[in-house]
Design an enzyme around this catalytic site. Structure first.
Site, PDB file in Angstrom:
ATOM      1  CB  SER A  48      -0.939   0.021   1.208  1.00  0.00           C
ATOM      2  OG  SER A  48      -0.209  -0.167   2.403  1.00  0.00           O
ATOM      3  CG  ASP A 346      -3.958   5.321   7.393  1.00  0.00           C
ATOM      4  OD1 ASP A 346      -2.787   5.142   7.788  1.00  0.00           O
ATOM      5  OD2 ASP A 346      -4.422   4.775   6.375  1.00  0.00           O
ATOM      6  CG  HIS A 349      -1.254   3.477   4.753  1.00  0.00           C
ATOM      7  ND1 HIS A 349      -2.493   3.094   5.216  1.00  0.00           N
ATOM      8  CD2 HIS A 349      -0.695   2.383   4.199  1.00  0.00           C
ATOM      9  CE1 HIS A 349      -2.682   1.805   4.936  1.00  0.00           C
ATOM     10  NE2 HIS A 349      -1.604   1.355   4.331  1.00  0.00           N
TER      11      HIS A 349
END
Ligand SMILES: *[C@@H]1O[C@H](CO)[C@@H](O)[C@H](O)[C@H]1NC(C)=O
Ligand SMILES: *[C@@H]1O[C@H](CO)[C@@H](O)[C@H](O)[C@H]1NC(C)=O
Ligand SMILES: *[C@@H]1O[C@H](CO)[C@@H](O)[C@H](O)[C@H]1NC(C)=O
Ligand SMILES: *[C@@H]1O[C@H](CO)[C@@H](O)[C@H](O)[C@H]1NC(C)=O
Length: 369
Positions: A48, A346, A349
């Site tokens: 991610s 968050d 990330h």
């Protein structure tokens, strides 16, 4: 490291731009200038932290919190499939190197879709095969591993070049970006109740998988390869919430940072071995760890606010503003007013502001070409 990355990024670019221009000016044996599509593009691998849209398409993760606002609020104005408030590091690389944005692999089908480069990174991907992790007692969530991404790359290469010569030329003039890999393996092992010492036992396997992937890129003709280091795991809000205690002066967990450093020593050593084994290609190490750890330790010097260990977007407040059951984008979570003052978006990330520093670390790695 200067407080603002624009200047160092611009300076570091010179070397890379020259290398890319030389690649673009390559003449084939017939004397014709390469077609633009055979020039400069990016092939990216990872999870991610590098994904620009695959997880939003992958059925296992489609519709996840990262596909809702406030994800994307800072730059795109809407969720873009990236796990951030705005751009991620690959967006800054593309911008600074004036290269086309690679197509997320799951968003393409044909050679035309892939001719500007491909981003194979998938949110939630592990370095190791899910079957191997399960055999070690590790429960996995997203059934995509680095081997999957490598096989996708090998298929795309077949699609893009009509001859072996053309395929190798394309690989030789491209930039191969091995984004951080291993975080999900380590995190899933920790969630499966492995101790940090047990998780350290996975490091040689994870780094061995990265070595295989880079070896496959070199076998396809890659010459410019950069691998990003593990991030400082011990400074990540989600892991700080899980592991109280063992804090250093910056408030990071020393044992988790030790795990990241173990990974990085093994990765750095592997890249040095690959450089010796393949002198024509130089897989390089990008020290993202050092940059992020320095930013967390001295946030003001990097333009961040005084809570570099707290998530901008989340719930619960406190030192980390992180709650697994009220994740950013879930009801009850809120985003901070100024994401650019935070390192973590968050809790897992990075903010666009932190991603810009990651990009400058990767450009520094590339400039050592
Ligand atoms: C990933 O690789 C595994 C093992 O070879 C395979 O079973 C699986 O279908 C692949 N997954 C994807 C999404 O391609
Ligand atoms: C880990 O331990 C917790 C608490 O003891 C337990 O609830 C959970 O099921 C365990 N997870 C795994 C994957 O074993
Ligand atoms: C990586 O290895 C080189 C030697 O090959 C060493 O000089 C450098 O300090 C290492 N970097 C890190 C971050 O471990
Ligand atoms: C996390 O969020 C859930 C759901 O909103 C809430 O019930 C719980 O108390 C929160 N936990 C912490 C530690 O804040």
């Amino acid at each position: 490291m200067a407080p603002f990355p624009r200047v160092p990024v611009a300076l570091l670019l010179a070397a890379v731009v020259v290398a890319a221009a030389e690649a673009a000016a390559y003449r084939d044996p017939g004397g014709r200038r390469d077609k633009a599509r055979l020039g400069r593009c990016i092939f990216a691998f990872g999870n991610s932290l590098t994904d620009t849209g695959n997880a939003a398409i992958n059925p296992v993760t489609a519709g996840g919190t990262f596909t809702r606002l406030p994800y994307g609020e800072t730059y795109f104005g809407h969720p873009s499939g990236r796990a951030s408030d705005g751009r991620i590091f690959i967006d800054f690389l593309v911008e600074e190197l004036k290269l086309p944005q690679p197509t997320p692999y799951l968003a393409g089908r044909t050679a035309a879709d892939f001719q500007n480069g491909v981003n194979f990174a998938v949110g939630g991907a592990t370095a190791l095969e899910p079957a191997f992790l399960e055999s070690q007692g590790v429960k996995t969530f997203v059934p995509v591993s680095l081997n999957n991404e490598t096989r996708w790359f090998e298929n795309v290469v077949q699609q893009l070049g009509s001859s072996a010569h053309e395929r190798r030329k394309m690989a030789a003039s491209s930039i191969f970006l091995m984004g951080e890999m291993g975080i999900n393996d380590y995190f899933e092992a920790l969630l499966s109740n492995h101790t940090i010492d047990q998780v350290a036992g996975l490091v040689p396997h994870v780094v061995g998988t990265i070595r295989s992937a880079i070896t496959a890129m070199i076998a396809a003709g890659a010459r410019t390869v950069v691998a990003t280091s593990m991030t400082p795991l011990g400074c990540a809000p989600y892991l700080l919430t899980m592991f109280p205690g063992d804090r250093d002066a910056a408030g990071c967990n020393t044992r988790l940072n030790g795990l990241a450093e173990l990974h990085n020593r093994a990765l750095n050593q592997t890249l040095a071995e690959l450089r010796r084994a393949h002198p024509g290609s130089s897989p390089l190490y990008a020290d993202v760890y050092g940059t992020l750890a320095a930013a967390v330790a001295s946030p003001a010097e990097y333009g961040f606010g005084d809570t570099p260990l707290a998530a901008c977007c989340g719930a619960g407040g406190g030192a980390y503003n992180f709650n697994f059951t009220a994740f950013c984008g879930d009801p009850g979570s809120t985003a901070c007013a100024e994401p650019s003052k935070y390192v973590s978006w968050d809790g897992i990330h990075f903010t666009e502001a932190a991603n810009r520093f990651i990009a400058s670390a990767v450009l520094k790695g590339l400039s050592e070409c």
